[in-house]
Write an enzyme that holds these catalytic residues in place. Structure first.
Site, PDB file in Angstrom:
ATOM      1  N   SER A  30       0.788  -1.165  -0.105  1.00  0.00           N
ATOM      2  CA  SER A  30      -0.103   0.090  -0.008  1.00  0.00           C
ATOM      3  C   SER A  30       0.949   1.371   0.054  1.00  0.00           C
ATOM      4  O   SER A  30       2.025   1.331   0.233  1.00  0.00           O
ATOM      5  CB  SER A  30      -0.807   0.056   1.059  1.00  0.00           C
ATOM      6  OG  SER A  30      -1.350  -1.326   1.375  1.00  0.00           O
ATOM      7  N   ASP A  87       6.432  -3.977  -1.264  1.00  0.00           N
ATOM      8  CA  ASP A  87       5.800  -2.934  -0.295  1.00  0.00           C
ATOM      9  C   ASP A  87       6.628  -1.626  -0.013  1.00  0.00           C
ATOM     10  O   ASP A  87       7.676  -1.603  -0.221  1.00  0.00           O
ATOM     11  CB  ASP A  87       5.268  -3.601   0.979  1.00  0.00           C
ATOM     12  CG  ASP A  87       4.153  -2.734   1.534  1.00  0.00           C
ATOM     13  OD1 ASP A  87       3.281  -3.615   2.516  1.00  0.00           O
ATOM     14  OD2 ASP A  87       3.973  -1.747   1.070  1.00  0.00           O
ATOM     15  N   ALA A  89       7.787   1.389   2.570  1.00  0.00           N
ATOM     16  CA  ALA A  89       8.080   1.672   4.178  1.00  0.00           C
ATOM     17  C   ALA A  89       7.924   3.427   4.449  1.00  0.00           C
ATOM     18  O   ALA A  89       8.146   3.998   3.512  1.00  0.00           O
ATOM     19  CB  ALA A  89       9.264   1.160   4.463  1.00  0.00           C
ATOM     20  N   LYS A 100       6.352   0.586   9.351  1.00  0.00           N
ATOM     21  CA  LYS A 100       5.096   0.597   8.131  1.00  0.00           C
ATOM     22  C   LYS A 100       4.142   1.079   9.047  1.00  0.00           C
ATOM     23  O   LYS A 100       4.021   0.740  10.308  1.00  0.00           O
ATOM     24  CB  LYS A 100       5.267  -0.679   7.550  1.00  0.00           C
ATOM     25  CG  LYS A 100       6.396  -0.841   6.713  1.00  0.00           C
ATOM     26  CD  LYS A 100       6.157  -2.459   5.834  1.00  0.00           C
ATOM     27  CE  LYS A 100       5.113  -2.526   5.215  1.00  0.00           C
ATOM     28  NZ  LYS A 100       4.689  -1.288   4.188  1.00  0.00           N
ATOM     29  N   GLY A 101       3.068   1.740   8.278  1.00  0.00           N
ATOM     30  CA  GLY A 101       1.794   1.969   8.812  1.00  0.00           C
ATOM     31  C   GLY A 101       1.440   3.431   8.693  1.00  0.00           C
ATOM     32  O   GLY A 101       0.341   3.654   8.878  1.00  0.00           O
ATOM     33  N   GLY A 102       2.227   4.068   8.023  1.00  0.00           N
ATOM     34  CA  GLY A 102       1.868   5.458   7.483  1.00  0.00           C
ATOM     35  C   GLY A 102       0.735   5.611   6.835  1.00  0.00           C
ATOM     36  O   GLY A 102      -0.204   6.321   7.067  1.00  0.00           O
ATOM     37  N   GLY A 103       0.403   4.622   6.099  1.00  0.00           N
ATOM     38  CA  GLY A 103      -0.898   4.271   5.332  1.00  0.00           C
ATOM     39  C   GLY A 103      -2.097   3.644   6.181  1.00  0.00           C
ATOM     40  O   GLY A 103      -3.142   3.245   5.438  1.00  0.00           O
ATOM     41  N   GLU A 109      -0.514  -5.817   5.412  1.00  0.00           N
ATOM     42  CA  GLU A 109       0.795  -5.499   4.792  1.00  0.00           C
ATOM     43  C   GLU A 109       1.738  -6.671   5.287  1.00  0.00           C
ATOM     44  O   GLU A 109       2.697  -7.470   4.819  1.00  0.00           O
ATOM     45  CB  GLU A 109       1.447  -4.319   4.836  1.00  0.00           C
ATOM     46  CG  GLU A 109       0.959  -3.419   4.054  1.00  0.00           C
ATOM     47  CD  GLU A 109       1.386  -1.893   4.321  1.00  0.00           C
ATOM     48  OE1 GLU A 109       1.807  -1.641   5.606  1.00  0.00           O
ATOM     49  OE2 GLU A 109       1.273  -1.029   3.408  1.00  0.00           O
ATOM     50  N   LYS A 127      13.791   7.599   3.038  1.00  0.00           N
ATOM     51  CA  LYS A 127      13.436   6.666   4.049  1.00  0.00           C
ATOM     52  C   LYS A 127      14.468   5.912   4.661  1.00  0.00           C
ATOM     53  O   LYS A 127      14.640   5.237   6.060  1.00  0.00           O
ATOM     54  CB  LYS A 127      12.621   5.551   3.557  1.00  0.00           C
ATOM     55  CG  LYS A 127      11.216   5.928   2.458  1.00  0.00           C
ATOM     56  CD  LYS A 127      10.377   6.757   3.033  1.00  0.00           C
ATOM     57  CE  LYS A 127       9.228   6.944   2.250  1.00  0.00           C
ATOM     58  NZ  LYS A 127       8.245   5.947   1.701  1.00  0.00           N
TER      59      LYS A 127
END
Ligand code: DER
Length: 253
Positions: A30, A87, A89, A100-103, A109, A127
């Protein structure tokens, strides 16, 4: 822009190096960088029977809009591993651990990343840091709504200064809901130590002296009742990656 060009370049290189047109199953992450990954796969894909496992509604729409064939994670036959998962990051450290998890897609994921023989993280120059939480300030955590306040209190006891429930002020009043209908709590911590840092005596890494090592904090947070998943992807994933990790260890020994 320079950033978009960097994302596209990283995606083209990742697909060139790691997408095998004879693959049967490919994971699609994502975010915005993954858009370029799908474009690059589309350019190279000759086999119409490849199945693409998305990591949320955005990822699934991306696959469908590209005319690729999606398959839901829960319909994968038990013995099937994905050939590769791509994916993005939010931050990557010297040991290839990722935030990860900004989105807010970290749960699916991680499911997909762990089901892949090879996890390919596509991340531009912004990053790359020596340690996690150098530029990206928080660990994203997916939490059952009912347990959110309790989890926030527990995170403070682990040393997080100001864990915050993620809201989407512009798009909707109130907290953001994930594709699992859970909340996201973003927990700030001091820069996370790598395993090499702890070996070099840079800190205990277990929170006892205020420092946390990547795997230790991930485990501590995951152990809190009500936490579904933690936005720390530690090391590589899958059996092939384990072999790489072992090889690394023996070469360093
Ligand atoms: O949510 C995630 O982990 C995404 O992969 C993400 O944060 C990376 O997003 P970007 O490619 O838009 O920077």
């Amino acid at each position: 822009s320079a950033v978009e060009a960097a994302k596209r370049a990283a995606a083209q290189q990742a697909v060139k190096d790691h997408f095998d047109p004879n693959s049967t199953h490919v994971g699609i992450g994502s975010g915005t960088t993954i858009v370029y990954v799908v474009e690059a796969i589309k350019e190279r894909s000759t086999n119409p029977n490849i199945l693409f496992v998305p990591t949320g509604y955005q990822s699934r729409q991306l696959v469908i809009n590209a005319g690729l064939q999606p398959i839901s994670f829960d319909t994968l036959p038990d013995n099937v591993m994905l050939d590769v998962a791509f994916d993005g990051a939010d931050e990557v450290d010297a040991e290839l651990n990722c935030i990860k998890g900004g989105g807010a897609c970290l749960f699916q994921e991680k499911l997909v990343a762990e089901r892949a023989k090879k996890f390919v993280c596509v991340a531009d120059y912004r990053k790359r840091q020596d340690r996690l939480l150098t530029v990206w300030p928080t660990i994203p955590i997916e939490v059952a709504p009912l347990s959110q306040r309790k989890v926030v209190a527990a995170l403070k006891l682990l040393g997080s200064t100001n864990p915050t429930l993620r809201t989407t002020l512009l798009e909707k009043s109130g907290p953001l809901k994930t594709d699992q209908d859970f909340f996201i709590v973003d927990a700030p911590f001091k820069t996370l130590l790598t395993t090499a840092d702890v070996k070099a005596g840079k800190g205990n890494g277990d929170g006892s002296d205020g420092t946390w090592e990547v795997n230790a904090i991930s485990k501590a947070i995951k152990g809190l009742t009500g936490v579904l998943e933690v936005g720390i992807f530690s090391g590589l994933s899958g059996p092939e990656a384990q072999a790489l990790r072992d090889e690394n260890k023996s070469s360093k020994a």
